[in-house]
Design an enzyme around this catalytic site. Structure first.
Site, PDB file in Angstrom:
ATOM      1  N   CYS A   1       0.850  -1.196   0.000  1.00  0.00           N
ATOM      2  CA  CYS A   1       0.000   0.000   0.000  1.00  0.00           C
ATOM      3  C   CYS A   1       0.885   1.246   0.000  1.00  0.00           C
ATOM      4  O   CYS A   1       0.592   2.246  -0.667  1.00  0.00           O
ATOM      5  CB  CYS A   1      -0.891   0.017   1.240  1.00  0.00           C
TER       6      CYS A   1
ATOM      7  N   CYS B   1      -7.586  -2.128  -4.159  1.00  0.00           N
ATOM      8  CA  CYS B   1      -6.155  -1.852  -3.982  1.00  0.00           C
ATOM      9  C   CYS B   1      -5.341  -3.146  -3.956  1.00  0.00           C
ATOM     10  O   CYS B   1      -4.292  -3.248  -4.588  1.00  0.00           O
ATOM     11  CB  CYS B   1      -5.920  -1.065  -2.693  1.00  0.00           C
TER      12      CYS B   1
ATOM     13  N   HIS C   1       1.079   5.106  -1.594  1.00  0.00           N
ATOM     14  CA  HIS C   1       0.438   6.026  -0.649  1.00  0.00           C
ATOM     15  C   HIS C   1       1.307   6.447   0.535  1.00  0.00           C
ATOM     16  O   HIS C   1       0.800   6.664   1.639  1.00  0.00           O
ATOM     17  CB  HIS C   1      -0.862   5.395  -0.130  1.00  0.00           C
TER      18      HIS C   1
ATOM     19  N   ARG D   1     -12.911  -0.356  -1.771  1.00  0.00           N
ATOM     20  CA  ARG D   1     -11.710   0.419  -2.096  1.00  0.00           C
ATOM     21  C   ARG D   1     -10.460  -0.392  -1.758  1.00  0.00           C
ATOM     22  O   ARG D   1      -9.510  -0.461  -2.545  1.00  0.00           O
ATOM     23  CB  ARG D   1     -11.724   1.728  -1.311  1.00  0.00           C
TER      24      ARG D   1
END
Length: 268
Positions: free
Chosen positions: A177, A229, A181, A225
């Site tokens: 992730c 991802c 991000h 969401r």
């Protein structure tokens, strides 16, 4: 992303400036598009249907969900989402909204796990009751600042597990992730990637989900969401309403503390 940055550095200054202006212009236009549609967000239709489902007597027990407790007391929804995920004493674990909703559908309405989780994500010709319910429940916290607690030991444990999942690299592309991000200013094509480690970015990102996705014609929840991802990272498909998803949601939600909840919002 690293290759893209290297190529950009090698470009002439004029080309770099043109690229930056194009990206800025595209971002501005997307923001204007969202603003134009904000007053007529189709998510309102999901909220209305969700309210009907919340009050409808259903399942083998023929009862509504109006006694479901999201932490504020049975049936109390105002501000509840702004404090989720949280520890629930009646189950002895930390739950996010969708995990708790599944629990209530089973314990109150008498649905089986399979029935309570059927069609978690809508598609063409197939509506999701869960997405509608989540749209309604979250809308009741609109305007409330996020205030997720890690005071309970199990809340701390969930947050730490979520943090580890955020940074865990794996899959066919060795992604995490954090690959997308954890740095400010990154993007995929025209899509800006919020830096979840930056307070303002985390608040802006988390407080606008769930959201109506114009490109999909559906309201998408936080579970969807995160599911998407993981799919893009080429990770194994996460189980719906799993403890792993709750943990990473805890990490994201806690990082967004102080941000005013503004969902369900509108996304591209």
């Amino acid at each position: 992303m690293r290759i893209l940055r290297f190529v950009c550095v090698a470009l002439p200054l004029q080309a770099v400036c043109a690229l930056a202006l194009a990206q800025s212009s595209a971002t501005d236009e997307i923001a204007k598009y969202r603003q134009m549609l904000a007053d007529g967000n189709p998510a309102e239709l999901w909220e209305m249907r969700g309210e009907e489902l919340w009050k409808k007597k259903a399942g083998p027990n023929k009862v509504s969900l109006e006694q479901c407790d999201f932490g504020k007391g049975p049936g109390m929804l105002k501000g509840a989402y702004a404090e989720l995920p949280r520890y629930f004493k009646d189950v002895g674990k930390v739950m996010d909204l969708e995990q708790r909703l599944v629990y209530c559908r089973m314990t109150l309405q008498g649905l089986s796990l399979a029935e309570a989780t059927r069609v978690p994500f809508g598609s063409t010709g197939k509506q999701s009751d869960i997405e509608a319910l989540v749209a309604y429940i979250t809308s009741e916290s609109r305007g409330v600042p996020m205030a997720v607690s890690t005071n309970h030991p199990m809340e701390k444990q969930a947050y730490e597990a979520g943090r580890q999942l955020f940074f865990y690299r794996g899959g066919a592309h060795d992604f995490a992730c954090a690959t997308c991000h954890s740095t400010t200013g990154q993007r995929i094509r025209l899509q800006e990637l919020p830096n979840i480690l930056d307070k303002a970015n985390a608040q802006a990102a988390y407080t606008t989900w769930p959201a109506y996705r114009v490109s999909q014609g559906e309201v998408r929840t936080m579970q969807h969401r995160l599911y998407d991802c993981f799919r893009q990272q080429r990770f194994p498909e996460p189980l719906y309403a799993s403890d792993a998803i709750t943990a990473i949601t805890m990490f994201l939600a806690k990082n967004a503390n102080g941000g005013v909840y503004a969902g369900p919002a509108l996304k591209r």
